[in-house]
Scaffold this active site. Sequence first.
Site, mmCIF file in Angstrom:
data_model
loop_
_atom_site.group_PDB
_atom_site.id
_atom_site.type_symbol
_atom_site.label_atom_id
_atom_site.label_comp_id
_atom_site.label_asym_id
_atom_site.label_seq_id
_atom_site.Cartn_x
_atom_site.Cartn_y
_atom_site.Cartn_z
ATOM 1 C CG HIS A 124 -1.539 -1.211 0.991
ATOM 2 N ND1 HIS A 124 -2.248 -1.639 2.239
ATOM 3 C CD2 HIS A 124 -2.102 -1.386 0.148
ATOM 4 C CE1 HIS A 124 -3.397 -3.146 1.465
ATOM 5 N NE2 HIS A 124 -3.040 -2.984 0.427
ATOM 6 C CB CYS A 186 5.259 20.669 -12.216
ATOM 7 S SG CYS A 186 4.709 19.538 -10.862
#
Length: 278
Positions: A124, A186
Site C-alpha cells: 500500500h 511543478c
Amino acid sequence: MLVDVVAAGGALILSGAGLSTESGIPDYRGPTGLARRNGASGVSGSTPMTYQVFTGGAGARRRYWARSHLGWRHIARAVPNDGHRAVAGLSRRGLLAGVITQNVDGLHQAADPVTGRAEVIELHGSLHRVLCLSCGQRTARSDLDRRLAAANPGWDPGSVPVNPDGDAALDDEAVASFRVADCAACGGVLKPDVVFFGENVPPARTRACYDLVEAASALVVLGSSLTVMSGLRYVRHAARLGRPVVIVNQGATRGDAYAAATLDAPLGQTLTALVAAL
Ligand SMILES: [Zn+2]
C-alpha cells in the site's frame, strides 16, 4: 506448525497493522475486526480518506494534509518492535522468500536497513514518500514536513489521536488555518505515496507479489485481519497452489478458512519465541 514452516525456509511474510501496534501505531480494526475510529478510539466521525475525495477538491486535501502533518510526527518517531526485529532476524538467516507488508510505516526496513536481504514490497505504499500527481516525481516526506512546518509557523493544535495511516483527528478551525504545500518542481498536487481506499494497487506491484507467492514454500500472515482484498488475494492464491498458510493474528481473520494453522497471540512475543526456537 509455525516453527516447522519457517524452519523449512522459503516462507513469504504478509504483514499488517497488527505487527505495528506494539510500536504505538494503533490497529484501527483491532481484535474485533471493527473500525475503532468510529468513536471507540476517540477519533469520532472520521472515515478513511478515499482517492476520489482527495483528488476531488482543495478543501479535502487541506483537511488531509493538516491532519497528516500532525500524524506524521507520530509515524516518524515510531521505532521497530520485537516483531519487526524477529522478521529481520529471519531475513538475515536467509529463511524468507520475501516480505509483503500492508503497512505504510516503513518499520520493516527500519528494523533491517541493510539492503540485499529478503525483498520488502510495500503493498500500500509508504508514508515516507510523497507523489506529485502532475509530474509523477517522488520525494521524501521529511522534505515536505520541513516545507509544511515553514509554511505554518506556530500552527500546533496540540495532542490528538492518530490512525495507522498517519491521519489525526482535528477540528475545522485548525484545518482552515493550515497552509498546504504543492510540488516544488511543478506546482502540482501532492499526495502521500500510499494507496488510498478507492484506489488500486499498481498492477506491477500486484504481479510482483503474486510472483513472490508462487516462489515461496509457505505464506505466513502476521497481524492482519485480511479485511481488504489487496491482501486476502495472496492468501487465496497460496492456498490454491497448495502452499501452507499460517496466520498469526489477534482475533479472527477473513483468511482463516484458507489456513493450515492459525495462532491467536501477541505478535512480538510469538515471533521472538519463534526465532529462539529455530
Ligand atoms: Zn510535480
